[in-house]
Design a protein around this motif. Structure first.
Motif, PDB file in Angstrom:
ATOM      1  N   ASP A  98       0.855  -1.189   0.000  1.00 16.15           N
ATOM      2  CA  ASP A  98       0.000   0.000   0.000  1.00 16.15           C
ATOM      3  C   ASP A  98       0.892   1.241   0.000  1.00 16.15           C
ATOM      4  O   ASP A  98       1.999   1.215   0.522  1.00 16.15           O
ATOM      5  CB  ASP A  98      -0.924   0.010   1.226  1.00 16.15           C
ATOM      6  N   ILE A  99       0.332   2.316  -0.556  1.00 19.47           N
ATOM      7  CA  ILE A  99       1.115   3.556  -0.628  1.00 19.47           C
ATOM      8  C   ILE A  99       1.065   4.302   0.704  1.00 19.47           C
ATOM      9  O   ILE A  99       1.922   5.129   1.000  1.00 19.47           O
ATOM     10  CB  ILE A  99       0.559   4.442  -1.779  1.00 19.47           C
ATOM     11  N   ASP A 100       0.057   3.992   1.530  1.00 19.55           N
ATOM     12  CA  ASP A 100      -0.227   4.772   2.734  1.00 19.55           C
ATOM     13  C   ASP A 100       0.272   4.062   4.002  1.00 19.55           C
ATOM     14  O   ASP A 100      -0.182   2.961   4.326  1.00 19.55           O
ATOM     15  CB  ASP A 100      -1.749   4.992   2.792  1.00 19.55           C
ATOM     16  N   GLN A 126       5.407  -0.708   2.006  1.00 20.09           N
ATOM     17  CA  GLN A 126       4.875   0.595   1.611  1.00 20.09           C
ATOM     18  C   GLN A 126       5.505   0.999   0.282  1.00 20.09           C
ATOM     19  O   GLN A 126       6.715   1.248   0.198  1.00 20.09           O
ATOM     20  CB  GLN A 126       5.186   1.654   2.677  1.00 20.09           C
ATOM     21  N   ARG A 127       4.720   1.021  -0.741  1.00 22.50           N
ATOM     22  CA  ARG A 127       5.229   1.313  -2.084  1.00 22.50           C
ATOM     23  C   ARG A 127       4.076   1.754  -2.994  1.00 22.50           C
ATOM     24  O   ARG A 127       2.915   1.431  -2.715  1.00 22.50           O
ATOM     25  CB  ARG A 127       5.844   0.024  -2.661  1.00 22.50           C
ATOM     26  N   SER A 128       4.413   2.442  -4.078  1.00 23.57           N
ATOM     27  CA  SER A 128       3.395   2.814  -5.057  1.00 23.57           C
ATOM     28  C   SER A 128       3.110   1.619  -5.970  1.00 23.57           C
ATOM     29  O   SER A 128       4.004   0.815  -6.257  1.00 23.57           O
ATOM     30  CB  SER A 128       3.917   3.983  -5.895  1.00 23.57           C
ATOM     31  N   TYR A 130       2.854   1.697  -8.938  1.00 22.20           N
ATOM     32  CA  TYR A 130       3.562   1.859 -10.213  1.00 22.20           C
ATOM     33  C   TYR A 130       4.975   1.277 -10.168  1.00 22.20           C
ATOM     34  O   TYR A 130       5.624   1.151 -11.200  1.00 22.20           O
ATOM     35  CB  TYR A 130       3.692   3.347 -10.566  1.00 22.20           C
ATOM     36  N   ILE A 151      -6.359   4.138  -7.910  1.00 22.06           N
ATOM     37  CA  ILE A 151      -5.016   4.456  -8.401  1.00 22.06           C
ATOM     38  C   ILE A 151      -5.192   5.379  -9.609  1.00 22.06           C
ATOM     39  O   ILE A 151      -5.924   5.035 -10.541  1.00 22.06           O
ATOM     40  CB  ILE A 151      -4.280   3.140  -8.769  1.00 22.06           C
ATOM     41  N   CYS A 157      -0.487   0.867 -13.520  1.00 21.31           N
ATOM     42  CA  CYS A 157      -0.342  -0.138 -12.456  1.00 21.31           C
ATOM     43  C   CYS A 157      -0.437  -1.548 -13.050  1.00 21.31           C
ATOM     44  O   CYS A 157       0.380  -2.422 -12.748  1.00 21.31           O
ATOM     45  CB  CYS A 157      -1.436   0.085 -11.397  1.00 21.31           C
TER      46      CYS A 157
END
Ligand SMILES: C[S@@+](CC[C@H](N)C(=O)[O-])C[C@H]1O[C@@H](n2cnc3c(N)ncnc32)[C@H](O)[C@@H]1O
Length: 216
Positions: A98-100, A126-128, A130, A151, A157
């Motif tokens: 997850d990005i958050d 924790q990662r985007s 993309y 997204i 993605c």
């Protein structure tokens, strides 16, 4: 008779409330793109949610099998992770991405309620969406639940998902209608096809569905 009228009134209010919520939230989501706030996990990880979108069924429909390497993109509060960890068995591995950061903290506390031998199969990152931190053709299943349309560039993605999936790997996209970003099945299929996937199976109904895709 009066009881019936009262019940109809309550049902009417519920339908009206749901309709108003949908209109307002969709207007907001169409105009402003931002990741779901972490307080929403109060609903996302609730028993009510489990009734609306059975997590066990979602994982089963995602085609996850024992021994597999599996990734959930946009894992949020980790609602589906214990079920995925159960499905991969002792030899498998699940990554929740997850990005958050706050969402991942929620995932962590959710996983803490799971027996240790199952929890240990899960890793949180924790990662985007993309930039997936995996080698080419290294994963068996990548699944997303109520996350793809949140997204900003879903096809970007999915092209990244295509890169990390093994040749016979499965992409599974699950959606459910109360999500303000909910896309119809047609939109999901068009998005995935545009990123180099072909439909393998469509399960569920318009309220809650899962579509499995293969690489083409
Ligand atoms: C509506 S929540 C769904 C969470 C979970 N899949 C569920 O169904 O309970 C969508 C999640 O996608 C994450 N997300 C949004 N944009 C993202 C991105 N670009 N990369 C990774 N995760 C993202 C959000 O932080 C949020 O946790």
């Amino acid at each position: 008779m009066q009881g019936l009228l009262q019940a109809l009134k309550v049902i009417g209010y519920i339908i009206l409330g749901f309709g108003a919520y949908q209109v307002i939230m969709r207007f907001i989501r169409c105009n402003w793109h931002f990741p779901a706030p972490s307080f929403i996990t109060v609903f996302l990880n609730s028993r009510l949610r489990a009734r609306l979108q059975d997590p066990e069924r979602v994982i089963k429909r995602s085609g996850i099998k024992p021994g597999q390497r599996v990734l959930e993109i946009g894992c949020g509060g980790g609602f589906f992770l214990p079920y995925a960890a159960q499905a991969v068995g002792a030899e498998g591995h699940v990554v929740g991405l997850d990005i958050d950061e706050k969402m991942l903290e929620k995932s962590l506390s959710h996983l803490a309620k799971t027996p240790a031998h199952i929890r240990e199969r899960v890793e949180l990152i924790q990662r985007s969406a993309y930039h997936l931190p995996f080698e080419d053709a290294s994963l068996d299943v990548v699944y997303l639940v109520a996350a793809l349309m949140e997204i900003p560039d879903p096809q970007r993605c999915l092209r990244e998902v295509r890169r990390v999936l093994k040749p016979q790997g499965v992409l599974a996209v699950s959606e459910f209608m109360p999500d303000p970003d909910y896309p119809t099945r047609r939109v999901t299929i068009r998005t995935a096809e545009g990123a180099g996937f072909a439909v393998e199976a469509v399960e569920g109904n318009a309220w809650a569905y899962t579509i499995r895709f293969k690489k083409v």
